[in-house]
Design an enzyme around this catalytic site. Structure first.
Site, PDB file in Angstrom:
ATOM      1  N   LYS A  73       0.926  -1.184   0.051  1.00  5.20           N
ATOM      2  CA  LYS A  73       0.180  -0.225  -0.323  1.00  5.20           C
ATOM      3  C   LYS A  73       0.206   1.088   0.349  1.00  5.20           C
ATOM      4  O   LYS A  73       0.505   2.207   0.010  1.00  5.20           O
ATOM      5  CB  LYS A  73      -0.902   0.205   1.295  1.00  5.20           C
ATOM      6  CG  LYS A  73      -0.191  -0.620   2.187  1.00  5.20           C
ATOM      7  CD  LYS A  73      -2.071   0.048   3.395  1.00  5.20           C
ATOM      8  CE  LYS A  73      -1.169   0.747   4.611  1.00  5.20           C
ATOM      9  NZ  LYS A  73      -0.625   1.515   5.422  1.00  5.20           N
ATOM     10  N   ASP A  74       1.943   0.508   0.844  1.00  5.19           N
ATOM     11  CA  ASP A  74       2.834   2.188   0.293  1.00  5.19           C
ATOM     12  C   ASP A  74       3.712   2.355  -1.559  1.00  5.19           C
ATOM     13  O   ASP A  74       4.352   3.678  -1.247  1.00  5.19           O
ATOM     14  CB  ASP A  74       3.922   2.042   1.171  1.00  5.19           C
ATOM     15  CG  ASP A  74       4.074   2.380   2.697  1.00  5.19           C
ATOM     16  OD1 ASP A  74       2.778   2.702   3.029  1.00  5.19           O
ATOM     17  OD2 ASP A  74       4.529   1.725   3.522  1.00  5.19           O
TER      18      ASP A  74
ATOM     19  N   SER B 149      -4.253   8.566   8.197  1.00  6.05           N
ATOM     20  CA  SER B 149      -5.069   8.373   6.987  1.00  6.05           C
ATOM     21  C   SER B 149      -6.062   9.301   7.270  1.00  6.05           C
ATOM     22  O   SER B 149      -7.150   8.921   7.082  1.00  6.05           O
ATOM     23  CB  SER B 149      -5.029   6.359   7.331  1.00  6.05           C
ATOM     24  OG  SER B 149      -6.039   6.404   6.301  1.00  6.05           O
TER      25      SER B 149
ATOM     26  N   ARG C 211      -8.525   8.541   4.358  1.00  5.93           N
ATOM     27  CA  ARG C 211      -9.425   7.244   3.749  1.00  5.93           C
ATOM     28  C   ARG C 211      -9.991   6.399   5.164  1.00  5.93           C
ATOM     29  O   ARG C 211     -10.977   6.945   4.807  1.00  5.93           O
ATOM     30  CB  ARG C 211      -7.827   6.646   3.112  1.00  5.93           C
ATOM     31  CG  ARG C 211      -9.312   4.696   2.689  1.00  5.93           C
ATOM     32  CD  ARG C 211      -8.132   3.369   2.181  1.00  5.93           C
ATOM     33  NE  ARG C 211      -7.415   3.340   3.399  1.00  5.93           N
ATOM     34  CZ  ARG C 211      -7.459   2.358   4.443  1.00  5.93           C
ATOM     35  NH1 ARG C 211      -8.914   2.529   4.452  1.00  5.93           N
ATOM     36  NH2 ARG C 211      -6.791   2.328   5.360  1.00  5.93           N
ATOM     37  N   ARG C 212      -9.123   6.876   5.764  1.00  4.17           N
ATOM     38  CA  ARG C 212     -10.328   6.604   7.276  1.00  4.17           C
ATOM     39  C   ARG C 212     -10.756   6.889   7.826  1.00  4.17           C
ATOM     40  O   ARG C 212     -11.993   6.698   8.155  1.00  4.17           O
ATOM     41  CB  ARG C 212      -9.015   5.581   8.460  1.00  4.17           C
ATOM     42  CG  ARG C 212      -8.620   4.526   7.943  1.00  4.17           C
ATOM     43  CD  ARG C 212      -7.058   3.745   8.957  1.00  4.17           C
ATOM     44  NE  ARG C 212      -6.702   2.370   8.172  1.00  4.17           N
ATOM     45  CZ  ARG C 212      -5.256   2.483   8.743  1.00  4.17           C
ATOM     46  NH1 ARG C 212      -4.239   3.238   9.618  1.00  4.17           N
ATOM     47  NH2 ARG C 212      -4.935   1.028   8.507  1.00  4.17           N
TER      48      ARG C 212
ATOM     49  N   ARG D 205       0.736  10.671  14.236  1.00  2.24           N
ATOM     50  CA  ARG D 205       1.368   9.363  13.195  1.00  2.24           C
ATOM     51  C   ARG D 205       2.106   8.428  14.494  1.00  2.24           C
ATOM     52  O   ARG D 205       1.725   8.718  15.506  1.00  2.24           O
ATOM     53  CB  ARG D 205       2.172  10.675  12.893  1.00  2.24           C
ATOM     54  CG  ARG D 205       2.427  11.396  11.401  1.00  2.24           C
ATOM     55  CD  ARG D 205       2.702  10.561  10.470  1.00  2.24           C
ATOM     56  NE  ARG D 205       3.993  10.050  10.098  1.00  2.24           N
ATOM     57  CZ  ARG D 205       5.476  10.230  10.172  1.00  2.24           C
ATOM     58  NH1 ARG D 205       5.804  11.128   9.218  1.00  2.24           N
ATOM     59  NH2 ARG D 205       5.917   9.273   9.453  1.00  2.24           N
ATOM     60  N   GLY D 206       2.990   7.905  13.823  1.00  2.00           N
ATOM     61  CA  GLY D 206       4.220   6.635  14.951  1.00  2.00           C
ATOM     62  C   GLY D 206       4.133   5.739  14.287  1.00  2.00           C
ATOM     63  O   GLY D 206       3.069   5.320  13.840  1.00  2.00           O
TER      64      GLY D 206
ATOM     65  N   ARG E 289       1.044   4.139  18.908  1.00  2.00           N
ATOM     66  CA  ARG E 289       0.030   4.617  18.787  1.00  2.00           C
ATOM     67  C   ARG E 289      -1.188   3.896  19.639  1.00  2.00           C
ATOM     68  O   ARG E 289      -2.206   4.024  20.098  1.00  2.00           O
ATOM     69  CB  ARG E 289      -0.473   4.042  17.187  1.00  2.00           C
ATOM     70  CG  ARG E 289      -0.241   4.897  15.505  1.00  2.00           C
ATOM     71  CD  ARG E 289      -0.750   4.492  14.630  1.00  2.00           C
ATOM     72  NE  ARG E 289       0.026   5.241  14.102  1.00  2.00           N
ATOM     73  CZ  ARG E 289      -0.181   5.442  12.431  1.00  2.00           C
ATOM     74  NH1 ARG E 289      -1.386   5.930  12.641  1.00  2.00           N
ATOM     75  NH2 ARG E 289       0.548   6.499  12.048  1.00  2.00           N
TER      76      ARG E 289
ATOM     77  N   CYS F 290      -0.909   7.130  -2.369  1.00  2.00           N
ATOM     78  CA  CYS F 290      -1.705   6.726  -1.144  1.00  2.00           C
ATOM     79  C   CYS F 290      -1.697   7.250   0.108  1.00  2.00           C
ATOM     80  O   CYS F 290      -2.528   6.539   0.986  1.00  2.00           O
ATOM     81  CB  CYS F 290      -0.773   5.548  -0.966  1.00  2.00           C
ATOM     82  SG  CYS F 290       1.217   6.173  -1.010  1.00  2.00           S
TER      83      CYS F 290
END
Length: 319
Positions: free
Chosen positions: A81-82, A127, A129-130, A151-152, A157, A244
């Site tokens: 996905k990256d 994200s 998207r999320r 981030r992280g 997280r 992405c």
């Protein structure tokens, strides 16, 4: 092939090292050669900016590809996905191994499910998207949530939840599985609720396009069904001209009649960050038997989504 160790380029994160280690073991079995991990620091690892701000596309990949081109490593493992959707000249996508669970998951306080979170629950995700899909689901079902950009790595997280800063975080099931922390999941999000990122749960094994012997050896790890599925998903992403880090979800899954795979269904979604507008569509057809057929499936669905206004929901489109 000679007994000289193969050098596998990998990011330094715990997750990257875990998934590269699994690939290294498989490659060693196939080739009979030892495989050593070469740790490479990428821009995405060192930058503290949010992925959407630094472009997302390629930030975890470029340094690994540079190491391949320079001959510093023999092959590299990426989270698929990256990967930017355009394959660079001189490099070959030698294998796409069997995909792990592509779903997103929730790790929440008090072992809560997503729909049981309290009003005003703060949910962390980096994200777009999320964010778009969680907010769209919340709007449609009368839930009151606040998405918080974070981030992280996985540890960082999940710590936000344990420390009480957030009520929940959203992560990829595959990543937690690969580092042995899947038991911390409190809810698996149905793909009907949140479509994963194109290629989520899959790995990409890349090497020099000139090394036919290594390409053939790595090809032993390839899973044909996973490859056609992610090819269709990434074709959709490319045809939307989105990177992405764009708010695009896509999943191609195989529809079986008993043990016989009959068709492939491709679903795609694009949405605004607040979830107020989404374009979600799907298409079903014969399982693609070629790269071109899988690419056409994604491109055709993207064209239909663009005709329904998908471009206007994505903000800045990647060039």
């Amino acid at each position: 092939m000679s007994e000289k160790a193969l050098r596998l380029g990998t990011r330094r994160s715990k997750l990257a090292m875990a998934q590269s280690g699994q690939v290294a073991e498989a490659v060693s079995q196939v080739t009979g050669r030892p495989v050593e991990l070469v740790e490479v620091t990428t821009y995405g690892d060192t930058s503290r900016e949010h992925l959407a701000q630094i472009g997302g596309t390629g930030v975890f990949v470029t340094a690994l590809r540079d190491a391949l081109v320079s001959g510093e490593v023999d092959f590299a493992v990426h989270s698929l996905k990256d990967l930017p959707t355009a394959q660079p000249e001189g490099l070959a996508l030698a294998a796409v191994p069997l995909r792990e669970d592509p779903r997103d998951v929730i790790v929440a306080r008090d072992a809560l499910k997503f729909t049981d979170l309290p009003r005003g629950a703060r949910i962390g995700t980096g994200s777009p998207r999320r964010t778009a899909q969680l907010n769209a689901y919340a709007r449609a079902h009368g839930l009151d949530i606040e998405t918080v950009p974070i981030r992280g790595n996985v540890d960082t997280r999940i710590r936000y939840v344990h420390d009480g800063e957030l009520d929940a975080v959203v992560l990829a099931a595959a990543g937690l599985s690969r580092i042995g922390r899947i038991d911390e999941v409190t809810d698996f999000l149905s793909v009907d609720t949140v479509l994963p990122a194109p290629g989520q749960g899959a790995l990409a094994v890349e090497c020099s396009a000139d090394d036919a012997e290594l390409i053939a050896a790595l090809g032993e790890l390839d899973d044909p069904f996973t490859r056609v599925a992610v090819t269709a998903e990434r074709s959709l992403l490319a045809a939307l001209e989105a990177g992405c880090s764009a708010p695009v979800g896509a999943l191609a899954d195989l529809l079986a009649d008993g043990q016989i795979v009959k068709e492939m269904r491709l679903r795609g979604v694009v949405g605004t960050p607040d979830g107020s507008r989404t374009v979600q569509m799907s298409t079903t057809g014969p399982v693609p038997e070629t790269h071109e057929a899988a690419t056409a499936l994604g491109r055709d669905l993207a064209a239909r989504m663009l005709a329904q206004g998908a471009a206007g929901l994505m903000g800045e489109r990647a060039q």
